[in-house]
Design a protein around this motif. Structure first.
Motif, PDB file in Angstrom:
ATOM      1  N   ASP A 194      -7.467  -1.078  37.506  1.00  0.00           N
ATOM      2  CA  ASP A 194      -8.055  -1.383  36.203  1.00  0.00           C
ATOM      3  C   ASP A 194      -9.256  -0.474  35.969  1.00  0.00           C
ATOM      4  O   ASP A 194     -10.063  -0.248  36.884  1.00  0.00           O
ATOM      5  CB  ASP A 194      -8.499  -2.850  36.156  1.00  0.00           C
ATOM      6  CG  ASP A 194      -9.039  -3.256  34.804  1.00  0.00           C
ATOM      7  OD1 ASP A 194      -8.248  -3.382  33.850  1.00  0.00           O
ATOM      8  OD2 ASP A 194     -10.269  -3.418  34.703  1.00  0.00           O
ATOM      9  N   GLU A 220       1.200   0.151  30.191  1.00  0.00           N
ATOM     10  CA  GLU A 220       0.696   1.507  29.969  1.00  0.00           C
ATOM     11  C   GLU A 220      -0.379   1.570  28.888  1.00  0.00           C
ATOM     12  O   GLU A 220      -1.354   2.317  29.013  1.00  0.00           O
ATOM     13  CB  GLU A 220       1.854   2.436  29.576  1.00  0.00           C
ATOM     14  CG  GLU A 220       2.875   2.672  30.668  1.00  0.00           C
ATOM     15  CD  GLU A 220       3.954   1.619  30.732  1.00  0.00           C
ATOM     16  OE1 GLU A 220       4.911   1.819  31.488  1.00  0.00           O
ATOM     17  OE2 GLU A 220       3.845   0.574  30.042  1.00  0.00           O
ATOM     18  N   GLY A 223      -2.947  -2.266  29.635  1.00  0.00           N
ATOM     19  CA  GLY A 223      -3.438  -2.588  30.966  1.00  0.00           C
ATOM     20  C   GLY A 223      -3.124  -4.024  31.332  1.00  0.00           C
ATOM     21  O   GLY A 223      -2.090  -4.584  30.940  1.00  0.00           O
ATOM     22  N   SER A 235     -10.640  -5.727  41.343  1.00  0.00           N
ATOM     23  CA  SER A 235     -10.127  -4.672  40.461  1.00  0.00           C
ATOM     24  C   SER A 235     -10.670  -3.333  40.949  1.00  0.00           C
ATOM     25  O   SER A 235     -11.851  -3.227  41.301  1.00  0.00           O
ATOM     26  CB  SER A 235     -10.568  -4.911  39.017  1.00  0.00           C
ATOM     27  OG  SER A 235     -10.003  -6.098  38.514  1.00  0.00           O
ATOM     28  N   SER A 237     -10.723   0.974  40.169  1.00  0.00           N
ATOM     29  CA  SER A 237     -10.462   2.032  39.193  1.00  0.00           C
ATOM     30  C   SER A 237     -10.329   3.377  39.909  1.00  0.00           C
ATOM     31  O   SER A 237     -11.000   3.639  40.908  1.00  0.00           O
ATOM     32  CB  SER A 237     -11.590   2.111  38.161  1.00  0.00           C
ATOM     33  OG  SER A 237     -12.804   2.523  38.769  1.00  0.00           O
ATOM     34  N   SER A 246      -7.674   9.971  29.942  1.00  0.00           N
ATOM     35  CA  SER A 246      -7.151   8.890  30.769  1.00  0.00           C
ATOM     36  C   SER A 246      -6.174   9.483  31.779  1.00  0.00           C
ATOM     37  O   SER A 246      -5.920  10.679  31.795  1.00  0.00           O
ATOM     38  CB  SER A 246      -6.441   7.836  29.903  1.00  0.00           C
ATOM     39  OG  SER A 246      -5.332   8.403  29.235  1.00  0.00           O
ATOM     40  N   LEU A 249      -0.153   6.162  34.094  1.00  0.00           N
ATOM     41  CA  LEU A 249      -0.034   5.003  34.975  1.00  0.00           C
ATOM     42  C   LEU A 249       0.620   5.355  36.303  1.00  0.00           C
ATOM     43  O   LEU A 249       0.139   4.960  37.365  1.00  0.00           O
ATOM     44  CB  LEU A 249       0.766   3.898  34.277  1.00  0.00           C
ATOM     45  CG  LEU A 249       1.109   2.688  35.150  1.00  0.00           C
ATOM     46  CD1 LEU A 249      -0.153   1.940  35.568  1.00  0.00           C
ATOM     47  CD2 LEU A 249       2.082   1.762  34.430  1.00  0.00           C
TER      48      LEU A 249
END
Length: 266
Positions: A194, A220, A223, A235, A237, A246, A249
């Motif tokens: 995340d 996608e 989230g 979580s 990242s 970005s 995925l």
């Protein structure tokens, strides 16, 4: 040689590109020499029919040998017939019809797994297939697709996995809450990928990735929801050090799975 693209048999194979036909028959479509070879080498009992053009077989005689060794019959078809059967615009000369073979979530966790990928509402078939392939490459024990994710036997999922669906257990139609309870009971921590989570590098530094882990990957575009994130232990990242807006995925999932694989093997 099968040469009539309008024959009922050819049409029946072509229909497997549609989910309704796959659900009704319990079969799915496999395209290309790589995927067909993996099926013959790892799960030959699943192959129901195997079609090939003479030209393609000349390029890949090893597939004829593999088929002979497992007792699978090859049937020659014309290029036009193969084009009709195939889901791709430019098929590569090989098509197989295979039986579906999902694994139960119960059986996955009974095997004392150390690394699992969970896909929650992952809708893009290319992403799903690539994550299965990455999980296979990273030595993961299984992949679980929740009921809100793309169909495992979608032709593009199968192609994107490049045969990895035959290498590791994949469960389908699971609920996230059930998977979470089974993962906890089996002693796995659950990490969600995340953008608002702890930096992956920090998680590695703190030694968090060494323990058995189930990675959760979400939709996608949206989230994971707050309700999904409430089910996980932490979580995480994947940091972006450059100027990219970005990360895809499947790319992010590959990074997460390999970081766990590195940590667990170090």
């Amino acid at each position: 040689m099968l040469d009539n693209p309008r024959s009922p048999r050819v049409r029946a194979v072509a229909k497997l590109a549609n989910r309704a036909a796959r659900s009704e028959t319990g079969l799915f479509l496999l395209e290309g020499p790589q995927s067909v070879s993996e099926a013959l080498n790892f799960r030959p009992e699943l192959v129901v029919e195997l079609f090939v053009t003479p030209t393609a077989l000349e390029r890949h005689p090893e597939i004829a040998q593999a088929a002979e060794e497992v007792g699978a019959d090859l049937e020659f078809v014309t290029e036009q017939v193969l084009d009709t059967m195939a889901d791709t615009v430019t098929p590569q000369g090989f098509i197989a019809v295979c039986r579906q073979f999902p694994t139960s979530v119960k059986d996955i966790f009974a095997g004392e797994p150390k690394l699992i990928a969970i896909l929650e509402e992952v809708r893009d078939p290319g992403n799903a297939g690539t994550i299965i392939r990455a999980a296979d490459a990273a030595g993961a024990d299984a992949v679980i697709l929740t009921g809100r994710s793309v169909d495992l036997y979608n032709p593009k999922v199968v192609r994107s996995s490049t045969g990895s669906i035959f290498h590791l257990p994949v469960a389908v139609s699971a609920t996230l809450s059930d998977v979470r309870e089974r993962a906890r009971f089996a002693g796995l921590q659950i990490f969600a990928a995340d953008v608002k989570g702890t930096d992956l590098l920090a998680a590695r530094t703190e030694g968090l990735l060494v323990a058995p882990t189930a990675w959760l990957f979400g939709n996608e575009a949206r989230g994971l929801t707050d309700e999904d994130l409430a089910l996980v232990d932490r979580s995480i990242s994947v940091p972006i050090y450059g100027h990219a807006e970005s990360m895809n995925l499947a790319t992010a999932a590959s990074v997460c799975l390999y970081e766990s694989a590195f940590a667990q093997r170090s």
